[in-house]
Write a protein that holds these residues in place. Structure first.
Motif, PDB file in Angstrom:
ATOM      1  N   ALA A   7       0.818  -1.170  -0.104  1.00 58.57           N
ATOM      2  CA  ALA A   7       0.037  -0.080   0.060  1.00 58.57           C
ATOM      3  C   ALA A   7       0.942   1.138   0.043  1.00 58.57           C
ATOM      4  N   VAL A   8       1.948   1.232   0.783  1.00 57.71           N
ATOM      5  CA  VAL A   8       2.772   2.388   0.873  1.00 57.71           C
ATOM      6  C   VAL A   8       3.648   2.436  -0.529  1.00 57.71           C
ATOM      7  N   ALA A   9       4.196   1.569  -1.077  1.00 61.48           N
ATOM      8  CA  ALA A   9       4.954   1.486  -2.293  1.00 61.48           C
ATOM      9  C   ALA A   9       3.945   2.079  -3.442  1.00 61.48           C
ATOM     10  N   ASP A  10       2.670   1.710  -3.260  1.00 61.21           N
ATOM     11  CA  ASP A  10       1.943   2.024  -4.426  1.00 61.21           C
ATOM     12  C   ASP A  10       1.211   3.564  -4.390  1.00 61.21           C
ATOM     13  N   ASP A  11       1.743   4.414  -3.419  1.00 60.30           N
ATOM     14  CA  ASP A  11       1.092   5.613  -3.185  1.00 60.30           C
ATOM     15  C   ASP A  11       2.244   6.616  -2.537  1.00 60.30           C
ATOM     16  N   PRO A  12       2.500   7.499  -3.257  1.00 58.39           N
ATOM     17  CA  PRO A  12       3.475   8.339  -3.049  1.00 58.39           C
ATOM     18  C   PRO A  12       3.384   9.322  -1.800  1.00 58.39           C
ATOM     19  N   LYS A  13       2.042   9.361  -1.380  1.00 61.66           N
ATOM     20  CA  LYS A  13       1.623  10.319  -0.148  1.00 61.66           C
ATOM     21  C   LYS A  13       1.604   9.259   1.145  1.00 61.66           C
ATOM     22  N   ALA A  14       1.669   7.865   1.044  1.00 68.90           N
ATOM     23  CA  ALA A  14       1.358   7.248   2.169  1.00 68.90           C
ATOM     24  C   ALA A  14       2.539   7.112   3.043  1.00 68.90           C
ATOM     25  N   ILE A  15       2.230   6.934   4.217  1.00 72.22           N
ATOM     26  CA  ILE A  15       3.467   6.378   5.371  1.00 72.22           C
ATOM     27  C   ILE A  15       2.911   5.282   6.157  1.00 72.22           C
ATOM     28  N   GLY A  16       3.508   4.455   6.398  1.00 71.35           N
ATOM     29  CA  GLY A  16       3.202   3.426   7.246  1.00 71.35           C
ATOM     30  C   GLY A  16       4.543   2.841   7.948  1.00 71.35           C
ATOM     31  N   TYR A  17       4.212   1.802   8.838  1.00 74.00           N
ATOM     32  CA  TYR A  17       5.319   1.026   9.482  1.00 74.00           C
ATOM     33  C   TYR A  17       5.247  -0.442   9.347  1.00 74.00           C
ATOM     34  N   ILE A  18       6.412  -0.921   9.266  1.00 75.57           N
ATOM     35  CA  ILE A  18       6.611  -2.400   9.205  1.00 75.57           C
ATOM     36  C   ILE A  18       7.716  -2.890  10.413  1.00 75.57           C
ATOM     37  N   ASP A  19       7.681  -4.131  10.256  1.00 78.14           N
ATOM     38  CA  ASP A  19       9.163  -4.686  10.844  1.00 78.14           C
ATOM     39  C   ASP A  19      10.189  -4.630   9.886  1.00 78.14           C
ATOM     40  N   LYS A  20      11.278  -4.329  10.534  1.00 77.35           N
ATOM     41  CA  LYS A  20      12.462  -3.937   9.538  1.00 77.35           C
ATOM     42  C   LYS A  20      12.718  -5.040   8.671  1.00 77.35           C
ATOM     43  N   SER A  21      12.583  -6.389   9.199  1.00 79.09           N
ATOM     44  CA  SER A  21      13.185  -7.498   8.394  1.00 79.09           C
ATOM     45  C   SER A  21      12.236  -7.708   7.141  1.00 79.09           C
ATOM     46  N   ALA A  22      11.229  -6.788   6.959  1.00 77.30           N
ATOM     47  CA  ALA A  22      10.204  -6.840   5.717  1.00 77.30           C
ATOM     48  C   ALA A  22      10.627  -6.054   4.839  1.00 77.30           C
ATOM     49  N   VAL A  23      11.516  -5.196   4.915  1.00 79.90           N
ATOM     50  CA  VAL A  23      12.196  -3.920   4.240  1.00 79.90           C
ATOM     51  C   VAL A  23      12.793  -4.392   2.879  1.00 79.90           C
ATOM     52  N   ASP A  24      12.158  -3.762   1.614  1.00 74.30           N
ATOM     53  CA  ASP A  24      13.140  -4.106   0.455  1.00 74.30           C
ATOM     54  C   ASP A  24      13.144  -2.892  -0.417  1.00 74.30           C
ATOM     55  N   ASP A  25      13.446  -2.864  -1.701  1.00 70.90           N
ATOM     56  CA  ASP A  25      13.824  -1.622  -2.239  1.00 70.90           C
ATOM     57  C   ASP A  25      12.230  -1.225  -2.997  1.00 70.90           C
ATOM     58  N   THR A  26      10.910  -1.425  -2.555  1.00 71.06           N
ATOM     59  CA  THR A  26       9.789  -1.159  -2.968  1.00 71.06           C
ATOM     60  C   THR A  26       9.519   0.065  -1.982  1.00 71.06           C
ATOM     61  N   VAL A  27      10.364   0.045  -0.720  1.00 73.10           N
ATOM     62  CA  VAL A  27       9.823   1.338   0.086  1.00 73.10           C
ATOM     63  C   VAL A  27      11.108   1.865   0.794  1.00 73.10           C
ATOM     64  N   LYS A  28      10.971   2.927   1.370  1.00 68.34           N
ATOM     65  CA  LYS A  28      11.986   3.764   1.794  1.00 68.34           C
ATOM     66  C   LYS A  28      11.897   3.863   3.306  1.00 68.34           C
ATOM     67  N   VAL A  29      12.991   3.528   4.073  1.00 63.76           N
ATOM     68  CA  VAL A  29      12.884   3.777   5.498  1.00 63.76           C
ATOM     69  C   VAL A  29      13.122   5.351   5.917  1.00 63.76           C
ATOM     70  N   ILE A  30      12.394   6.132   6.561  1.00 66.56           N
ATOM     71  CA  ILE A  30      12.697   7.345   7.084  1.00 66.56           C
ATOM     72  C   ILE A  30      12.691   7.414   8.543  1.00 66.56           C
ATOM     73  N   LEU A  31      12.428   6.397   9.313  1.00 64.18           N
ATOM     74  CA  LEU A  31      12.559   6.336  10.697  1.00 64.18           C
ATOM     75  C   LEU A  31      12.610   5.037  11.345  1.00 64.18           C
TER      76      LEU A  31
END
Length: 134
Positions: A107-131
């Motif tokens: 959902a976050v990857a598909d919407d440039p205005k979206a902000i969400g939170y996930i477990d760090k282990s789930a991060v990949d290049d489809t999203v950008k970590v800001i905090l």
């Protein structure tokens, strides 16, 4: 205490204590934001700013409870009360909820205005970590 009993007790304790996973706040790679403080993230997830569209984890999930406690210093019931008031007065629409890290990430990857939170282990290049939360 026998070593077998000690081992069994240690295994039981380890099984009942959840691993402390790191939670990260994410945005789309298309979003210009690069960093954010917890206080800023709280503004979006408490309906005080519409600059970003918050995307939430499922109600009652451990990651959601942990996120709100760390970012807003409020528990789930307090956050729900805040959103109920905003919705009732017509001032805001609550964040859309998703059932998993993968769903929030999509959902976050598909919407440039979206902000969400996930477990760090789930991060990949489809999203950008800001905090990253402690």
């Amino acid at each position: 205490m026998t070593s077998l009993l000690r081992f069994s007790l240690a295994a039981l304790i380890a099984a009942t204590v959840p691993a402390m996973a790191e939670t990260v706040v994410i945005v789309s790679p298309k979003n210009p934001a690069t960093r954010m403080f917890s206080e800023q993230a709280a503004q979006f997830f408490l309906g005080k700013s519409t600059m970003f569209t918050p995307v939430d984890q499922a109600e009652g999930s451990a990651i959601r409870n942990d996120f709100y406690q760390k970012v807003t210093d409020k528990d789930a019931a307090q956050v729900k009360a805040i959103w109920s008031k905003l919705v009732f007065t017509g001032k805001a629409t609550p964040p859309r909820e998703y059932k998993s890290n993968a769903d929030v990430k999509k959902a976050v990857a598909d919407d440039p205005k979206a902000i969400g939170y996930i477990d760090k282990s789930a991060v990949d290049d489809t999203v950008k970590v800001i905090l990253t939360l402690p």
